[in-house]
Design an enzyme around this catalytic site. Structure first.
Site, PDB file in Angstrom:
ATOM      1  N   HIS A 225       0.802  -1.211   0.193  1.00  0.00           N
ATOM      2  CA  HIS A 225      -0.003   0.010  -0.070  1.00  0.00           C
ATOM      3  C   HIS A 225       1.008   1.133   0.029  1.00  0.00           C
ATOM      4  O   HIS A 225       0.983   2.033   0.990  1.00  0.00           O
ATOM      5  CB  HIS A 225      -0.971  -0.024   1.367  1.00  0.00           C
ATOM      6  CG  HIS A 225      -2.010  -0.932   1.156  1.00  0.00           C
ATOM      7  ND1 HIS A 225      -1.921  -2.320   1.807  1.00  0.00           N
ATOM      8  CD2 HIS A 225      -3.286  -1.026   0.385  1.00  0.00           C
ATOM      9  CE1 HIS A 225      -3.127  -2.846   1.778  1.00  0.00           C
ATOM     10  NE2 HIS A 225      -3.875  -2.396   0.561  1.00  0.00           N
ATOM     11  N   HIS A 229       1.444   1.458  -5.982  1.00  0.00           N
ATOM     12  CA  HIS A 229      -0.012   0.945  -5.953  1.00  0.00           C
ATOM     13  C   HIS A 229      -0.954   1.928  -6.368  1.00  0.00           C
ATOM     14  O   HIS A 229      -1.634   1.261  -7.187  1.00  0.00           O
ATOM     15  CB  HIS A 229      -0.037   0.069  -4.632  1.00  0.00           C
ATOM     16  CG  HIS A 229      -1.845  -0.198  -4.558  1.00  0.00           C
ATOM     17  ND1 HIS A 229      -2.252  -1.283  -5.225  1.00  0.00           N
ATOM     18  CD2 HIS A 229      -2.718   0.316  -3.643  1.00  0.00           C
ATOM     19  CE1 HIS A 229      -3.538  -1.367  -5.141  1.00  0.00           C
ATOM     20  NE2 HIS A 229      -3.823  -0.491  -3.963  1.00  0.00           N
ATOM     21  N   HIS A 265      -7.088   6.586  -3.147  1.00  0.00           N
ATOM     22  CA  HIS A 265      -7.837   5.524  -2.460  1.00  0.00           C
ATOM     23  C   HIS A 265      -7.274   4.860  -1.207  1.00  0.00           C
ATOM     24  O   HIS A 265      -8.190   4.360  -0.463  1.00  0.00           O
ATOM     25  CB  HIS A 265      -8.584   4.463  -3.556  1.00  0.00           C
ATOM     26  CG  HIS A 265      -7.352   3.591  -3.827  1.00  0.00           C
ATOM     27  ND1 HIS A 265      -6.513   3.598  -4.436  1.00  0.00           N
ATOM     28  CD2 HIS A 265      -7.316   2.199  -3.463  1.00  0.00           C
ATOM     29  CE1 HIS A 265      -5.573   2.750  -4.557  1.00  0.00           C
ATOM     30  NE2 HIS A 265      -6.271   1.677  -3.835  1.00  0.00           N
ATOM     31  N   ASP A 266      -6.128   4.887  -0.983  1.00  0.00           N
ATOM     32  CA  ASP A 266      -5.440   4.213   0.026  1.00  0.00           C
ATOM     33  C   ASP A 266      -4.415   5.153   0.589  1.00  0.00           C
ATOM     34  O   ASP A 266      -3.433   4.702   1.190  1.00  0.00           O
ATOM     35  CB  ASP A 266      -4.534   3.055  -0.499  1.00  0.00           C
ATOM     36  CG  ASP A 266      -5.358   1.920  -0.454  1.00  0.00           C
ATOM     37  OD1 ASP A 266      -6.394   1.745   0.181  1.00  0.00           O
ATOM     38  OD2 ASP A 266      -5.150   0.784  -1.456  1.00  0.00           O
ATOM     39  N   ASP A 375      -8.624  -1.471  -8.192  1.00  0.00           N
ATOM     40  CA  ASP A 375      -7.996  -1.983  -7.000  1.00  0.00           C
ATOM     41  C   ASP A 375      -7.360  -3.341  -6.754  1.00  0.00           C
ATOM     42  O   ASP A 375      -6.541  -3.561  -5.960  1.00  0.00           O
ATOM     43  CB  ASP A 375      -9.018  -1.592  -5.629  1.00  0.00           C
ATOM     44  CG  ASP A 375      -8.279  -1.465  -4.411  1.00  0.00           C
ATOM     45  OD1 ASP A 375      -6.922  -1.141  -4.327  1.00  0.00           O
ATOM     46  OD2 ASP A 375      -8.885  -1.590  -3.415  1.00  0.00           O
TER      47      ASP A 375
END
Length: 499
Positions: A225, A229, A265-266, A375
């Site tokens: 993460h 990524h 998103h992360d 994802d």
């Protein structure tokens, strides 16, 4: 979406906007140096904008709450709260408040503030390094004004960007070619390709500053993460946005939301999962009441960065409110615990053939599905890329397991390196999570070359993991048999030596 479309009217469904169409309801000349129909900046104007950025940076240091620049946006936020509520009603989080998880956090030391300060300094220095190294400030005027921020790209990186829509895009190589700046480089390019800078009248310096914030808030020490990524998910999202069944109906607002959600998103992921945060009583788990803890944190952190960078400050407040809410809806959809919820809904739409992509709600739902696919698309990549991602995510699992063992916590599923092997983890992930989703995605897109390519890679990769798992089992049985033979031989020798 209705609010966005009111201010940014899209072309009719199925029709692309013609060249020369006016996408904005207010004058094009509202930005300094902006010329009708182009994004032309001269050198003095660009340097003036850079100086304004540095002036605003000094003012940021005196802000009481990070992520909120106007005093009225601080309503509802307390000095000791990590959240800040603006007039939009969306809670944002101060950046740098949540460093990576390690024993210092579990022991509740006071080092977290120090780490946050270091991260802030690192981010600011990164921004300074970019401009000091830029050809712009060395007095070299670029030939193509539209690609001001692309002028320092290496030739190989620029060549890769020309093939960014190919599924065999190697994000690891691209990250090396861009010296670890794959996310910033990729997003700047995609915002240009999709015409978002022109459509939303975005300032390129401010856009770059926001993307640097996002990239710097990913933790490079996480094996999986991290910013690479995020760049990989963004590239996959770009490929999905080009699928004809979806692309013919997307508005510029849809595209920008999809790319921003993929990139962030992360963001600020601590390298451990939600159950770990809950059982260690982490403050994020308490803040979000154990529901979509990480996804809520990613969303609120993104909102904070949007406000701090002022990327959308020139837009009406109704538009920015709509953008923040829809970003949250997209990012929250990546919660793996909601997988069945989305899968059942997608299956129902496909079986009933009632998806109407002219409708903003149905388009948003398919953007959620596209982001979920992006994802978890690693098993659908080429074997060499897929294998690297599999090893990285398992390494992150094993690190969490080691941490849990160290503090005498129950080891989470898939995090025990002695019991959970990489092949077994990947086979289960592909069978129960990836395959059902991508088969439905292929049904939606109509078996396009991209969907067929992804499913073929998925099947081949699964077969290779099964082969590796079989070899591991064979090797284990062989070792066990060898150990038994050795033990019997030792017993025989001992009997012979006994008088």
């Amino acid at each position: 979406m209705p609010v966005l479309e009111r201010f940014f009217p899209a072309a009719e469904p199925g029709r692309r906007r013609r060249t020369g169409e006016e996408p904005m309801p207010f004058p094009m000349g509202s930005l300094p140096g902006y010329q009708q129909g182009t994004l032309a900046w001269d050198l003095p104007e660009m340097i003036k904008m850079v100086k304004l950025v540095w002036k605003s940076k000094g003012e940021l240091r005196g802000a009481k709450h990070r992520g909120v620049l106007e005093s009225e946006d601080a309503l509802g936020g307390s000095a000791g709260d990590a959240r800040v509520r603006g007039q939009t009603g969306v809670l944002s989080e101060r950046r740098g408040s949540y460093p990576f998880i390690d024993f210092r956090l579990l022991n509740n030391t006071t080092l977290s503030g120090e780490i946050g300060t270091k991260k802030k300094v690192k981010r600011l220095l990164s921004f300074q390094r970019y401009f000091h190294a830029s050809r712009l400030l060395r007095g070299i005027v670029p030939q193509a004004s539209l690609y001001l921020l692309d002028e320092d790209y290496l030739g190989q990186a620029r060549h890769m960007l020309s093939k960014v829509g190919m599924w065999d895009f190697d994000i690891f190589l691209f990250d090396r070619l861009t010296n670890g700046n794959s996310l910033v480089t990729l997003l700047c390019h995609l915002f240009n390709v999709h015409g978002l800078i022109h459509h939303f009248q975005l300032d390129m310096v401010t856009l770059h500053r926001f993307l640097v914030m996002v990239q710097e808030d990913y933790h490079s020490q996480n094996p999986y993460h991290n910013a690479v990524h995020a760049a990989d998910v963004t590239q996959a999202m770009h490929c999905y946005l080009r699928e004809p069944k979806l692309a013919n109906f997307l508005t510029p607002s849809d595209i920008m939301l999809g790319l921003l959600a993929a990139a962030a998103h992360d963001v600020d992921h601590p390298g451990v999962n939600q159950p770990f945060l809950i059982k260690t009583k982490h403050h994020l788990a308490s803040l979000y009441q154990n529901v979509s803890v990480l996804e809520n944190h990613h969303w609120r952190s993104t909102v904070g960065m949007l406000r701090e960078s002022r990327l959308l400050a020139h837009l009406p407040k109704e538009v920015t409110q709509d953008i923040e809410q829809q970003l949250g809806s997209l990012i929250l959809a990546t919660d793996i615990n909601r997988q069945n919820e989305f899968l059942i809904r997608l299956k129902s739409h496909l079986d009933n053939q009632d998806l109407r992509l002219e409708d903003a709600q149905d388009r948003h739902f398919m953007l959620q599905i596209a982001l979920k696919c992006a994802d978890i698309c690693n098993p659908c990549r080429l074997w060499d890329l897929s294998k690297q991602w599999s090893e990285r995510v398992c390494e992150e699992f094993y690190r969490q397991g080691d941490l849990e063992q160290k503090f005498e916590l129950e080891i989470s599923p898939l995090c025990n390196q002695q019991k959970d092997t990489i092949p077994s983890i990947q086979i289960g992930f592909m069978t129960y999570i990836v395959e059902p989703l991508f088969e439905r995605w292929a049904q939606f897109t109509g078996d396009t070359p991209l969907s067929e390519n992804m499913l073929n890679h998925l099947r081949r990769n699964k077969a290779k993991w099964r082969s590796l798992l079989h070899k591991q089992h064979s090797s284990t049985r062989s070792n066990d048999h060898s150990g038994q033979v050795t033990g019997s031989q030792e017993q025989t020798l001992n009997e012979e030596e006994t008088p």
